[in-house]
Design a protein around this motif. Structure first.
Motif, PDB file in Angstrom:
ATOM      1  N   ALA A  22       0.809  -1.223   0.000  1.00  0.00           N
ATOM      2  CA  ALA A  22       0.000   0.000   0.000  1.00  0.00           C
ATOM      3  C   ALA A  22       0.839   1.268   0.000  1.00  0.00           C
ATOM      4  O   ALA A  22       0.544   2.207  -0.746  1.00  0.00           O
ATOM      5  CB  ALA A  22      -0.949  -0.007   1.195  1.00  0.00           C
ATOM      6  N   LYS A  23       1.894   1.310   0.802  1.00  0.00           N
ATOM      7  CA  LYS A  23       2.662   2.556   0.879  1.00  0.00           C
ATOM      8  C   LYS A  23       3.410   2.870  -0.414  1.00  0.00           C
ATOM      9  O   LYS A  23       3.788   4.003  -0.649  1.00  0.00           O
ATOM     10  CB  LYS A  23       3.612   2.548   2.070  1.00  0.00           C
ATOM     11  N   LEU A  24       3.608   1.861  -1.275  1.00  0.00           N
ATOM     12  CA  LEU A  24       4.234   2.079  -2.581  1.00  0.00           C
ATOM     13  C   LEU A  24       3.215   2.061  -3.724  1.00  0.00           C
ATOM     14  O   LEU A  24       3.564   2.321  -4.872  1.00  0.00           O
ATOM     15  CB  LEU A  24       5.309   1.023  -2.837  1.00  0.00           C
ATOM     16  N   LEU A  46       3.089  -0.696 -12.703  1.00  0.00           N
ATOM     17  CA  LEU A  46       2.095  -0.390 -13.725  1.00  0.00           C
ATOM     18  C   LEU A  46       0.861  -1.289 -13.689  1.00  0.00           C
ATOM     19  O   LEU A  46       0.103  -1.354 -14.637  1.00  0.00           O
ATOM     20  CB  LEU A  46       2.721  -0.416 -15.131  1.00  0.00           C
ATOM     21  N   CYS A  47       0.640  -2.010 -12.579  1.00  0.00           N
ATOM     22  CA  CYS A  47      -0.525  -2.872 -12.429  1.00  0.00           C
ATOM     23  C   CYS A  47      -1.524  -2.242 -11.461  1.00  0.00           C
ATOM     24  O   CYS A  47      -1.144  -1.602 -10.490  1.00  0.00           O
ATOM     25  CB  CYS A  47      -0.131  -4.240 -11.894  1.00  0.00           C
ATOM     26  N   LYS A  48      -2.793  -2.464 -11.725  1.00  0.00           N
ATOM     27  CA  LYS A  48      -3.853  -1.961 -10.850  1.00  0.00           C
ATOM     28  C   LYS A  48      -4.110  -2.957  -9.721  1.00  0.00           C
ATOM     29  O   LYS A  48      -3.695  -4.117  -9.788  1.00  0.00           O
ATOM     30  CB  LYS A  48      -5.136  -1.755 -11.642  1.00  0.00           C
ATOM     31  N   GLN A  49      -4.863  -2.503  -8.718  1.00  0.00           N
ATOM     32  CA  GLN A  49      -5.159  -3.339  -7.556  1.00  0.00           C
ATOM     33  C   GLN A  49      -6.008  -4.563  -7.891  1.00  0.00           C
ATOM     34  O   GLN A  49      -6.074  -5.494  -7.112  1.00  0.00           O
ATOM     35  CB  GLN A  49      -5.855  -2.525  -6.466  1.00  0.00           C
ATOM     36  N   GLU A  50      -6.636  -4.596  -9.044  1.00  0.00           N
ATOM     37  CA  GLU A  50      -7.471  -5.737  -9.441  1.00  0.00           C
ATOM     38  C   GLU A  50      -6.639  -6.940  -9.889  1.00  0.00           C
ATOM     39  O   GLU A  50      -7.170  -7.996 -10.177  1.00  0.00           O
ATOM     40  CB  GLU A  50      -8.427  -5.328 -10.566  1.00  0.00           C
ATOM     41  N   THR A  51      -5.326  -6.806  -9.947  1.00  0.00           N
ATOM     42  CA  THR A  51      -4.426  -7.888 -10.355  1.00  0.00           C
ATOM     43  C   THR A  51      -4.537  -9.043  -9.357  1.00  0.00           C
ATOM     44  O   THR A  51      -4.579  -8.818  -8.150  1.00  0.00           O
ATOM     45  CB  THR A  51      -2.981  -7.361 -10.433  1.00  0.00           C
ATOM     46  N   THR A  52      -4.589 -10.283  -9.861  1.00  0.00           N
ATOM     47  CA  THR A  52      -4.743 -11.467  -9.010  1.00  0.00           C
ATOM     48  C   THR A  52      -3.854 -12.607  -9.508  1.00  0.00           C
ATOM     49  O   THR A  52      -3.306 -12.548 -10.609  1.00  0.00           O
ATOM     50  CB  THR A  52      -6.203 -11.975  -9.003  1.00  0.00           C
TER      51      THR A  52
END
Length: 124
Positions: A22-24, A46-52
């Motif tokens: 989160a901090k990065l 370059l990845c969004k939080q939806e990455t799994t």
């Protein structure tokens, strides 16, 4: 779980896992034994939080593939918004192109197919 850690296997028996830092504001596939001294990590810039993590192993290295969701404003125009591929160095052409593009944006040189794209940080 993505794969067994190649760096500390046999010594610490670490496992590489996908985690959001989160901090990065970015993902890392890193060894769960980092507190014990293993610094093996791959940063997924370059990845969004939806990455799994997918349920499909890479045919080349055996790691579980990643369901990448890219920030399309920050990747090459030819990169799809979503891509399932391996994040280990040299395994996936789309990921290698994103790593090279990111490196060029930051002023770096070199090919992502080399082991230099695997970031190894030392613990002090």
């Amino acid at each position: 779980f993505v794969k067994q850690c190649d760096t500390c296997s046999g010594r610490l028996n670490g496992q590489m896992s996908l985690r959001w830092v989160a901090k990065l504001s970015k993902y890392s596939v890193s060894c769960d034994k980092w507190k014990d001294g293993c610094s093996n990590s791959v940063w997924l810039a370059l990845c969004k939080q939806e990455t799994t993590v997918s349920q499909t192993p890479c045919a080349r290295c055996g790691a579980m593939k990643i369901n990448f969701v890219f920030d399309t404003r920050s990747v090459p125009p030819s990169t799809p918004a979503q891509h399932t591929g391996c994040c280990m160095p040299g395994c996936d052409q789309v990921w290698c192109e994103v790593v090279d593009f990111n490196r060029q944006l930051r002023g770096g040189v070199g090919s992502s197919s080399s082991s230099s794209s695997m970031r190894r940080r030392r613990s002090f």
